[in-house]
Design a protein around this motif. Structure first.
Motif, PDB file in Angstrom:
ATOM      1  N   GLY A  16      24.301  40.142  -6.977  1.00 43.40           N
ATOM      2  CA  GLY A  16      25.199  39.604  -5.951  1.00 43.40           C
ATOM      3  C   GLY A  16      26.458  39.025  -6.552  1.00 43.40           C
ATOM      4  N   GLU A  17      26.308  38.292  -7.646  1.00 46.58           N
ATOM      5  CA  GLU A  17      27.479  37.714  -8.322  1.00 46.58           C
ATOM      6  C   GLU A  17      28.373  38.805  -8.890  1.00 46.58           C
ATOM      7  OE1 GLU A  17      29.881  34.638  -9.077  1.00 46.58           O
ATOM      8  OE2 GLU A  17      27.923  34.371  -8.173  1.00 46.58           O
ATOM      9  N   ALA A  45      31.107  46.318   0.462  1.00 51.66           N
ATOM     10  CA  ALA A  45      30.534  45.045  -0.008  1.00 51.66           C
ATOM     11  C   ALA A  45      29.524  44.506   1.004  1.00 51.66           C
ATOM     12  CB  ALA A  45      31.640  44.030  -0.256  1.00 51.66           C
ATOM     13  N   PHE A  46      29.829  44.646   2.299  1.00 49.89           N
ATOM     14  CA  PHE A  46      28.914  44.185   3.347  1.00 49.89           C
ATOM     15  C   PHE A  46      27.598  44.965   3.297  1.00 49.89           C
ATOM     16  CE2 PHE A  46      27.341  44.174   7.758  1.00 49.89           C
ATOM     17  CZ  PHE A  46      27.180  42.810   7.925  1.00 49.89           C
ATOM     18  N   VAL A  47      27.682  46.267   3.138  1.00 48.87           N
ATOM     19  CA  VAL A  47      26.471  47.096   3.065  1.00 48.87           C
ATOM     20  C   VAL A  47      25.653  46.723   1.821  1.00 48.87           C
ATOM     21  CG1 VAL A  47      25.646  49.465   2.700  1.00 48.87           C
ATOM     22  CG2 VAL A  47      27.385  48.992   4.435  1.00 48.87           C
ATOM     23  N   LEU A  48      26.327  46.497   0.692  1.00 47.04           N
ATOM     24  CA  LEU A  48      25.612  46.077  -0.515  1.00 47.04           C
ATOM     25  C   LEU A  48      24.941  44.727  -0.308  1.00 47.04           C
ATOM     26  CD1 LEU A  48      28.109  47.278  -3.249  1.00 47.04           C
ATOM     27  CD2 LEU A  48      25.834  48.200  -2.767  1.00 47.04           C
ATOM     28  N   ARG A  49      25.607  43.830   0.436  1.00 46.42           N
ATOM     29  CA  ARG A  49      25.001  42.530   0.732  1.00 46.42           C
ATOM     30  C   ARG A  49      23.745  42.708   1.579  1.00 46.42           C
ATOM     31  NH1 ARG A  49      24.209  37.984  -1.665  1.00 46.42           N
ATOM     32  NH2 ARG A  49      22.373  37.585  -0.493  1.00 46.42           N
ATOM     33  N   LEU A  50      23.807  43.612   2.567  1.00 47.02           N
ATOM     34  CA  LEU A  50      22.625  43.889   3.386  1.00 47.02           C
ATOM     35  C   LEU A  50      21.480  44.420   2.532  1.00 47.02           C
ATOM     36  CD1 LEU A  50      24.210  45.539   6.565  1.00 47.02           C
ATOM     37  CD2 LEU A  50      23.250  43.242   6.372  1.00 47.02           C
ATOM     38  N   LEU A  51      21.796  45.297   1.582  1.00 42.17           N
ATOM     39  CA  LEU A  51      20.765  45.837   0.697  1.00 42.17           C
ATOM     40  C   LEU A  51      20.158  44.747  -0.183  1.00 42.17           C
ATOM     41  CD1 LEU A  51      22.412  49.222  -0.348  1.00 42.17           C
ATOM     42  CD2 LEU A  51      20.452  48.881   1.180  1.00 42.17           C
ATOM     43  N   LEU A  52      20.981  43.827  -0.657  1.00 41.41           N
ATOM     44  CA  LEU A  52      20.458  42.723  -1.466  1.00 41.41           C
ATOM     45  C   LEU A  52      19.586  41.793  -0.623  1.00 41.41           C
ATOM     46  CD1 LEU A  52      23.494  41.829  -3.752  1.00 41.41           C
ATOM     47  CD2 LEU A  52      21.365  42.947  -4.402  1.00 41.41           C
ATOM     48  N   TRP A  53      19.975  41.588   0.631  1.00 35.81           N
ATOM     49  CA  TRP A  53      19.130  40.776   1.522  1.00 35.81           C
ATOM     50  C   TRP A  53      17.786  41.465   1.752  1.00 35.81           C
ATOM     51  CZ3 TRP A  53      23.480  39.454   5.519  1.00 35.81           C
ATOM     52  CH2 TRP A  53      24.156  38.308   5.102  1.00 35.81           C
ATOM     53  N   ALA A  54      17.811  42.781   1.943  1.00 35.43           N
ATOM     54  CA  ALA A  54      16.561  43.527   2.134  1.00 35.43           C
ATOM     55  C   ALA A  54      15.678  43.400   0.893  1.00 35.43           C
ATOM     56  CB  ALA A  54      16.865  44.995   2.439  1.00 35.43           C
ATOM     57  N   THR A 103      33.451  38.164   3.982  1.00 35.63           N
ATOM     58  CA  THR A 103      32.585  38.967   3.104  1.00 35.63           C
ATOM     59  C   THR A 103      32.223  38.178   1.853  1.00 35.63           C
ATOM     60  OG1 THR A 103      33.686  40.946   3.930  1.00 35.63           O
ATOM     61  CG2 THR A 103      32.348  41.200   1.969  1.00 35.63           C
ATOM     62  N   ALA A 104      33.187  37.461   1.291  1.00 33.99           N
ATOM     63  CA  ALA A 104      32.904  36.641   0.111  1.00 33.99           C
ATOM     64  C   ALA A 104      31.893  35.552   0.442  1.00 33.99           C
ATOM     65  CB  ALA A 104      34.195  36.029  -0.427  1.00 33.99           C
ATOM     66  N   ALA A 105      31.994  34.971   1.651  1.00 31.37           N
ATOM     67  CA  ALA A 105      31.072  33.904   2.045  1.00 31.37           C
ATOM     68  C   ALA A 105      29.641  34.424   2.188  1.00 31.37           C
ATOM     69  CB  ALA A 105      31.535  33.260   3.345  1.00 31.37           C
ATOM     70  N   LEU A 106      29.491  35.698   2.505  1.00 28.94           N
ATOM     71  CA  LEU A 106      28.138  36.263   2.579  1.00 28.94           C
ATOM     72  C   LEU A 106      27.472  36.266   1.210  1.00 28.94           C
ATOM     73  CD1 LEU A 106      28.666  39.299   4.974  1.00 28.94           C
ATOM     74  CD2 LEU A 106      27.784  37.028   5.529  1.00 28.94           C
ATOM     75  N   PHE A 107      28.274  36.362   0.177  1.00 36.44           N
ATOM     76  CA  PHE A 107      27.740  36.353  -1.192  1.00 36.44           C
ATOM     77  C   PHE A 107      27.673  34.934  -1.762  1.00 36.44           C
ATOM     78  CE2 PHE A 107      29.098  40.741  -0.856  1.00 36.44           C
ATOM     79  CZ  PHE A 107      28.101  41.421  -1.530  1.00 36.44           C
ATOM     80  N   ALA A 108      28.703  34.134  -1.496  1.00 33.77           N
ATOM     81  CA  ALA A 108      28.829  32.839  -2.165  1.00 33.77           C
ATOM     82  C   ALA A 108      28.354  31.666  -1.324  1.00 33.77           C
ATOM     83  CB  ALA A 108      30.288  32.612  -2.568  1.00 33.77           C
ATOM     84  N   GLY A 109      28.246  31.846  -0.027  1.00 36.62           N
ATOM     85  CA  GLY A 109      27.910  30.729   0.844  1.00 36.62           C
ATOM     86  C   GLY A 109      29.167  30.021   1.318  1.00 36.62           C
ATOM     87  N   PHE A 110      28.995  29.170   2.311  1.00 28.74           N
ATOM     88  CA  PHE A 110      30.130  28.511   2.964  1.00 28.74           C
ATOM     89  C   PHE A 110      30.913  27.616   2.010  1.00 28.74           C
ATOM     90  CE2 PHE A 110      31.938  24.929   5.294  1.00 28.74           C
ATOM     91  CZ  PHE A 110      32.741  25.586   6.206  1.00 28.74           C
ATOM     92  N   TRP A 111      30.228  26.640   1.405  1.00 31.96           N
ATOM     93  CA  TRP A 111      30.944  25.624   0.623  1.00 31.96           C
ATOM     94  C   TRP A 111      31.561  26.200  -0.642  1.00 31.96           C
ATOM     95  CZ3 TRP A 111      32.596  21.845   3.173  1.00 31.96           C
ATOM     96  CH2 TRP A 111      31.860  21.335   4.236  1.00 31.96           C
ATOM     97  N   ARG A 112      30.898  27.124  -1.261  1.00 32.14           N
ATOM     98  CA  ARG A 112      31.477  27.732  -2.463  1.00 32.14           C
ATOM     99  C   ARG A 112      32.717  28.547  -2.103  1.00 32.14           C
ATOM    100  NH1 ARG A 112      28.791  32.150  -6.395  1.00 32.14           N
ATOM    101  NH2 ARG A 112      30.510  32.223  -7.871  1.00 32.14           N
ATOM    102  N   THR A 113      32.688  29.250  -0.974  1.00 32.02           N
ATOM    103  CA  THR A 113      33.855  30.022  -0.555  1.00 32.02           C
ATOM    104  C   THR A 113      34.995  29.098  -0.155  1.00 32.02           C
ATOM    105  OG1 THR A 113      32.375  31.769   0.194  1.00 32.02           O
ATOM    106  CG2 THR A 113      34.646  31.877   0.963  1.00 32.02           C
TER     107      THR A 113
END
Length: 159
Positions: A16-17, A45-54, A103-113
């Motif tokens: 993810g990073e 990037a969104f699709v890759l995030r979905l795959l990482l969540w899966a 999209t970045a927040a999906l990877f990093a979270g709210f506060w980090r983004t």
């Protein structure tokens, strides 16, 4: 209480990073050159995030839903806030910037983004003051924020 994470979760975190790092780098160049962040980049990037969540749900069945909902909720909250800022400030954030930060927040979270956004806006503000002072831009000019978001990401990683 010490929690030991399965090695698979660490791999998912590293992937993810890495994807997020690549997203920042790949978004900066077209934004600088063409003043656009490509939708196909954000979609990939969104699709890759979905795959990482899966993958995360397979490693931690039932235990990953909370963190996934938190990441998704943080991304949606940030996008909503940035959309409001974009509507209030006519020449502020463009839709590409909002979609990129979502999209970045999906990877990093709210506060980090939010910290990446803040750290990216600092050099952007300095650059705009230099440009205004030298007469290169007026107050109505727009300039790409993607490279400054990349700078914010690098600064956030160094801190």
């Amino acid at each position: 209480v010490v929690t030991i994470l399965p090695p698979e979760l660490k791999v998912i975190g590293v992937l993810g990073e890495g994807i997020m790092s690549l997203l920042f780098v790949l978004a900066a160049w077209p934004d600088l050159r063409f003043r656009r962040i490509p939708n196909h980049l954000l979609l990939a990037a969104f699709v890759l995030r979905l795959l990482l969540w899966a993958a995360k749900m397979r490693v931690v069945p039932g235990g990953a839903y909370g963190s996934i909902l938190q990441e998704l909720g943080g991304g949606l909250l940030l996008a909503a806030l940035l959309l409001m800022v974009g509507k209030i400030c006519k020449n502020g954030l463009g839709m590409g910037d909002v979609k990129f930060l979502f999209t970045a927040a999906l990877f990093a979270g709210f506060w980090r983004t939010v910290s990446i956004l803040f750290l990216g806006l600092l050099p952007a503000a300095a650059w705009s003051l230099v440009c205004l002072g030298t007469g290169r831009f007026s107050r109505t000019n727009r300039y790409p924020l993607g490279p400054f978001f990349l700078a914010g990401y690098i600064l956030e990683r160094l801190i």
